[in-house]
Scaffold this active site. Structure first.
Site, PDB file in Angstrom:
ATOM      1  N   PHE A  25      -6.904  28.422   0.781  1.00  0.00           N
ATOM      2  CA  PHE A  25      -6.398  27.730   1.962  1.00  0.00           C
ATOM      3  C   PHE A  25      -5.398  28.635   2.676  1.00  0.00           C
ATOM      4  O   PHE A  25      -4.721  29.425   2.010  1.00  0.00           O
ATOM      5  CB  PHE A  25      -5.728  26.411   1.571  1.00  0.00           C
ATOM      6  CG  PHE A  25      -6.715  25.392   1.078  1.00  0.00           C
ATOM      7  CD1 PHE A  25      -7.465  24.655   1.978  1.00  0.00           C
ATOM      8  CD2 PHE A  25      -6.939  25.212  -0.272  1.00  0.00           C
ATOM      9  CE1 PHE A  25      -8.407  23.744   1.543  1.00  0.00           C
ATOM     10  CE2 PHE A  25      -7.876  24.296  -0.735  1.00  0.00           C
ATOM     11  CZ  PHE A  25      -8.613  23.559   0.182  1.00  0.00           C
ATOM     12  N   SER A  62     -15.598  26.760  -3.216  1.00  0.00           N
ATOM     13  CA  SER A  62     -15.100  25.399  -3.032  1.00  0.00           C
ATOM     14  C   SER A  62     -13.580  25.377  -3.126  1.00  0.00           C
ATOM     15  O   SER A  62     -12.967  26.343  -3.575  1.00  0.00           O
ATOM     16  CB  SER A  62     -15.695  24.476  -4.093  1.00  0.00           C
ATOM     17  OG  SER A  62     -14.942  24.604  -5.280  1.00  0.00           O
ATOM     18  N   LYS A  63     -13.005  24.239  -2.719  1.00  0.00           N
ATOM     19  CA  LYS A  63     -11.540  24.166  -2.730  1.00  0.00           C
ATOM     20  C   LYS A  63     -10.981  24.258  -4.152  1.00  0.00           C
ATOM     21  O   LYS A  63      -9.852  24.672  -4.352  1.00  0.00           O
ATOM     22  CB  LYS A  63     -11.058  22.903  -2.018  1.00  0.00           C
ATOM     23  CG  LYS A  63     -11.485  21.609  -2.648  1.00  0.00           C
ATOM     24  CD  LYS A  63     -10.915  20.452  -1.846  1.00  0.00           C
ATOM     25  CE  LYS A  63     -11.229  19.144  -2.529  1.00  0.00           C
ATOM     26  NZ  LYS A  63     -10.680  17.992  -1.832  1.00  0.00           N
ATOM     27  N   ARG A  64     -11.784  23.877  -5.128  1.00  0.00           N
ATOM     28  CA  ARG A  64     -11.313  23.946  -6.512  1.00  0.00           C
ATOM     29  C   ARG A  64     -11.369  25.375  -7.072  1.00  0.00           C
ATOM     30  O   ARG A  64     -10.808  25.649  -8.119  1.00  0.00           O
ATOM     31  CB  ARG A  64     -12.159  23.039  -7.425  1.00  0.00           C
ATOM     32  CG  ARG A  64     -12.158  21.602  -6.986  1.00  0.00           C
ATOM     33  CD  ARG A  64     -11.028  20.809  -7.639  1.00  0.00           C
ATOM     34  NE  ARG A  64     -10.930  19.523  -6.975  1.00  0.00           N
ATOM     35  CZ  ARG A  64      -9.794  19.009  -6.530  1.00  0.00           C
ATOM     36  NH1 ARG A  64      -8.656  19.633  -6.681  1.00  0.00           N
ATOM     37  NH2 ARG A  64      -9.773  17.839  -5.930  1.00  0.00           N
ATOM     38  N   ASP A  65     -12.108  26.247  -6.397  1.00  0.00           N
ATOM     39  CA  ASP A  65     -12.249  27.609  -6.918  1.00  0.00           C
ATOM     40  C   ASP A  65     -10.918  28.358  -6.904  1.00  0.00           C
ATOM     41  O   ASP A  65     -10.720  29.278  -7.685  1.00  0.00           O
ATOM     42  CB  ASP A  65     -13.291  28.400  -6.108  1.00  0.00           C
ATOM     43  CG  ASP A  65     -14.695  27.944  -6.454  1.00  0.00           C
ATOM     44  OD1 ASP A  65     -14.866  27.368  -7.543  1.00  0.00           O
ATOM     45  OD2 ASP A  65     -15.600  28.147  -5.638  1.00  0.00           O
TER      46      ASP A  65
END
Ligand code: GLU
Length: 504
Positions: free
Chosen positions: A269, A257-260
């Site tokens: 990213f 996920s983007k929070r990882d």
């Protein structure tokens, strides 16, 4: 043969996740190897979820990687516009046709009403089993339906899923896939504002843009049943489908996920994303010192295998070697150490001047205003010793300034006061050299050590620490040649003074 046309169809709802880049890459490779066309389509029909700057971010990311679309917003092409919001007017006729043919219907339920249904039954689905007890043009009288349509409030259009059918298709990655139509919901295909939803716009555009293969993430697999039905309702031939495996967290548990990124301390990213909210700021692979070729190579192997143990592939080789059949079905674990390893391989091969330009801003930010040619020489000496470009400067400050700390442990072990005169003499000799060429420096230092019957293993480490502060670093003679013999001499003298006090 039918022309290969593929599309990358991101929704500009935020920065493009690295998994999206992999989707773009596989589409790009497949297009290039078949002399096909790689299209960028911006799927922005969900206006509530639009994020300013996201489209520009997507394009900048693709450009950084060299995944340049043949057609797309700003890239030309005969099937535009390539932004779905600019195609709004075009979808209505297709929705009307579905309604006229009895394959879609109007629905008038409010968001609150639907929410209430979900509260009673969390497995609630708007579909075969429930539609006749809800507010829609199938369940209400013709007069009321007409009135509700005229009122214009809460008028959505839903696809009418046929009962008791197995909806099947062939997926290029997964093989035969089938869904029980009784399990599918009557998805909204057009909202009250006349904007189609993803499903409707997606298949109309894939058809009108003559897409031959839909290559996308696994999360879209279950929607494909709806899409296959829509193609059938229109009497259009469906494109071929290939659903790419999920990218998993480093632990292997669940989707990355983007929070990882923040959690595990690596980018997820492609390039940095700045947001008003600090928790939504993300560092990119680019800013973190990765080379685009290396990231692409890494991503290529995340879900695809060439079938042998070759790992390093240039983009040209990938175009030749990539095979859809070799895409794996199971999730691919995101292993940042592997990304670092790929990056190191590419750094070693990279042109030094190119690397120098990559780290030039970092050098300036750190206050090192040196010529780019000088940076290139630093890169030549350092690139084999790091994994990422940004580590070059971090690990070689001695190329830009005298050390401000010394490895005291080694000094205590190797330095003795008897060495002082010798070290100062070597400093003088270096100072007197006319040029900083390697053989001269080598003869000066090593020649002196041999001549005076000193021990190489005792003097050299002390010179090294005086020059760079620690025992780590590239070849000492090359380092001296680069910083210059006068600078080296001065560091040696300063060092000797410091070492005396450390020793005492
Ligand atoms: N707009 C969808 C997305 O954001 C595209 C899915 C597809 O490729 O069909 O991923």
């Amino acid at each position: 043969m039918e022309k290969i046309r593929v599309r990358f169809a991101p929704s500009p709802t935020g920065p493009l996740h690295i998994g999206g880049v992999r989707t773009a890459l596989y589409n790009f490779l497949f297009a290039r190897q078949n002399n096909g066309t790689f299209i960028l389509r911006i799927e922005d029909t969900d206006q509530n979820r639009l994020v300013p700057g996201a489209e520009a971010y997507i394009i900048e990311s693709l450009t950084w990687f060299g995944l340049i679309p043949d057609e797309g917003p700003g890239f030309g092409g005969n099937c535009g516009p390539y932004r779905q919001s600019e195609r709004k007017a075009l979808y209505k006729q297709y929705v009307d046709k579905l309604i006229a043919d009895g394959n879609a219907y109007y629905a008038f339920d409010t968001a609150d009403e639907l929410e209430a249904m979900r509260e009673i039954d969390e497995t609630f689905k708007y579909g075969i089993h429930s539609r006749m007890s809800l507010k829609n043009s199938l369940s209400l009288s013709a007069g009321l339906v007409e009135k509700l349509i005229k009122s214009g409030e809460n008028v959505a259009v839903r696809i009418k899923i046929p009962a008791n059918e197995s909806i099947s298709f062939f997926d290029e990655v997964r093989g035969h896939v089938a869904f029980d139509s009784n399990e599918l919901d009557d998805k909204v295909i057009m909202k009250g504002d006349g904007m189609p939803t993803y499903h409707m716009a997606n298949i109309v555009d894939d058809h009108l843009m003559k897409i031959s293969h839909v290559i996308r993430g696994e999360e879209w697999l279950s929607s494909t049943a709806h899409h296959v039905l829509l193609y059938r309702f229109f009497g259009w031939e469906a494109p071929k489908f290939a659903h790419l495996p999920l990218i998993l967290k480093p632990t292997g548990n669940g989707k990355l996920s983007k929070r990882d990124g923040a959690k595990f301390g690596f980018p997820v990213f492609p390039i940095s994303w700045d947001s008003e909210h600090e928790e939504d700021n993300f560092t990119g692979f680019r800013e973190d010192g990765y080379m685009p070729e290396a990231v692409l190579n890494f991503l290529a192997m995340l879900g695809w295998s060439p079938g042998n143990d070759q790992e390093i592939f240039s983009i040209e080789e990938l175009i030749k070697t990539f095979r859809m059949e070799k895409i794996v079905k199971s999730g691919a674990r995101f292993d940042i150490d592997k990304a670092r390893w790929f990056n190191q391989q590419y750094l070693i091969q990279a042109d030094n001047l190119k690397l120098a330009y990559m780290i030039q801003n970092q050098a300036i930010d750190d206050g090192y205003h040196v010529a780019v040619e000088y940076l290139a020489e630093v890169c030549a000496l350092m690139k084999e010793r790091v994994h990422k470009a940004d580590e070059i400067i971090k690990n070689s400050r001695f190329f830009f300034e005298a050390p401000n700390f010394y490895d005291e442990e080694t000094i205590k072990k190797k330095f003795s006061l008897e060495q002082v005169d010798h070290l100062l003499e070597i400093a003088d000799k270096l100072n007197n050299l006319k040029s900083s060429d390697l053989p001269q420096i080598e003869i000066t230092i090593k020649g002196y050590i041999i001549e005076r019957s000193l021990k190489m293993g005792e003097i050299m480490p002390i010179i090294r620490i005086a020059i760079s502060g620690s025992m780590q670093g590239p070849d000492l003679i090359q380092t001296i040649a680069l910083i210059g013999t006068n600078e080296a001499a001065s560091r040696l003298k300063t060092g000797v003074e410091r070492f005396k006090s450390i020793k005492i």
